[in-house]
Design an enzyme around this catalytic site. Structure first.
Site, mmCIF file in Angstrom:
data_model
loop_
_atom_site.group_PDB
_atom_site.id
_atom_site.type_symbol
_atom_site.label_atom_id
_atom_site.label_comp_id
_atom_site.label_asym_id
_atom_site.label_seq_id
_atom_site.Cartn_x
_atom_site.Cartn_y
_atom_site.Cartn_z
ATOM 1 N N LYS A 65 32.024 -7.361 43.507
ATOM 2 C CA LYS A 65 30.816 -6.811 42.877
ATOM 3 C C LYS A 65 30.655 -5.308 43.122
ATOM 4 O O LYS A 65 30.053 -4.606 42.319
ATOM 5 C CB LYS A 65 29.575 -7.568 43.372
ATOM 6 N N VAL A 129 26.035 -10.174 47.247
ATOM 7 C CA VAL A 129 24.755 -10.483 46.597
ATOM 8 C C VAL A 129 23.555 -10.025 47.427
ATOM 9 O O VAL A 129 22.433 -9.958 46.918
ATOM 10 C CB VAL A 129 24.673 -11.999 46.293
#
Length: 263
Positions: A65, A129
């Site tokens: 990410k 996250v």
């Protein structure tokens, strides 16, 4: 036929294809969504396929990410604030990196009808996250966020971005109202989360970002000691819903059929 992908490593557990392909079929969209396990060296070529329009959009999961950021042209405000990208698409000739995890978590919490306002939230983990969860918690006016990670320097990196974070050593258990497992620990019986559940007052909210399997050891133990336990299914559905809406310019239904699809 348009092609969409989720990339990550590992990625075999991802239910993204199941959900997106269901919505594609329901909305008569001529497209397919697959998953692809990649290594870091593959990122540049995969993302270049969006620019050449061989792929119409990509979702990004662990551990890429942050890694994908140098390969996009622009970050949305959410992706820039979190330094985390989970959705990539082409807009006016530019590759855009966006983050739907923030709103995914926020909408998931609203669905669960748990109000984090003025609550103490304890986060386990400092991975991809977590910045998104911290931003969402701040938007929802959490009183305090405490964080613990096995690798301390990663926790310290987060504190350099979010200076209000309180860091504690791995294995310590503070007083909290809600605890979030944002690690991959908890999938195995010997889960390595050093929590003395018997010393935690009951009626706390245990939340696991993992949604497959639907009940990790972390959640099973929480319930045994009289706590509320919830997995990351609704966060997953809402973040996917946002990506789908961006790519296809329509909002798919979130109904009982969708919920059952992921059970």
């Amino acid at each position: 036929m348009k092609k969409f992908l989720v990339i990550g490593n590992p990625v075999q557990h991802s239910l993204s294809p199941k959900l997106h392909n269901y919505w594609l079929k329901k909305n008569n969209i001529n497209a397919v969504y697959n998953k692809k396990e990649i290594n870091e060296k593959d990122i540049k070529s995969i993302i270049s396929e969006i620019r050449s329009e061989k792929i119409s959009g990509i979702n990004v999961t662990i551990p890429f990410k942050k890694t994908v950021i140098p390969f996009v042209d622009e970050l949305s405000p959410e992706a820039n604030e979190s330094q985390s990208v989970n959705t990539i698409y082409l807009q006016s000739g530019k590759l855009i990196g966006h983050n739907t995890d923030i709103s995914g978590f926020e909408l998931g919490m609203k669905y669960s009808k748990y109000d984090v306002k003025n609550k103490i939230v304890f986060i386990l983990g400092a991975g991809g996250v977590v910045p998104s969860i911290i931003i969402a918690l701040k938007r929802m006016k959490t009183a305090k966020i405490i964080l613990s990670n096995r690798t301390k320097h990663k926790a310290e990196d987060l504190k350099s971005i979010f200076n209000e974070l309180e860091l504690i050593n791995w294995g310590e258990t503070p007083n909290f109202d809600m605890i979030i497992n944002a690690t991959s620990i908890g999938l195995k019986n010997e889960d390595g989360i050093k929590l003395d559940y018997s010393q935690i007052e009951p009626n706390k909210f245990f939340y696991d970002v993992i949604y497959n399997p639907k009940e990790t050891i972390f959640l099973k133990r929480a319930k045994l000691f009289g706590n509320r336990a919830e997995n990351g299914k609704m966060m997953f559905i809402y973040q996917a819903h946002q990506s789908f809406t961006i790519w296809h310019k329509l909002m798919p239904d979130i109904n009982q059929e969708v919920m059952n699809l992921l059970d």
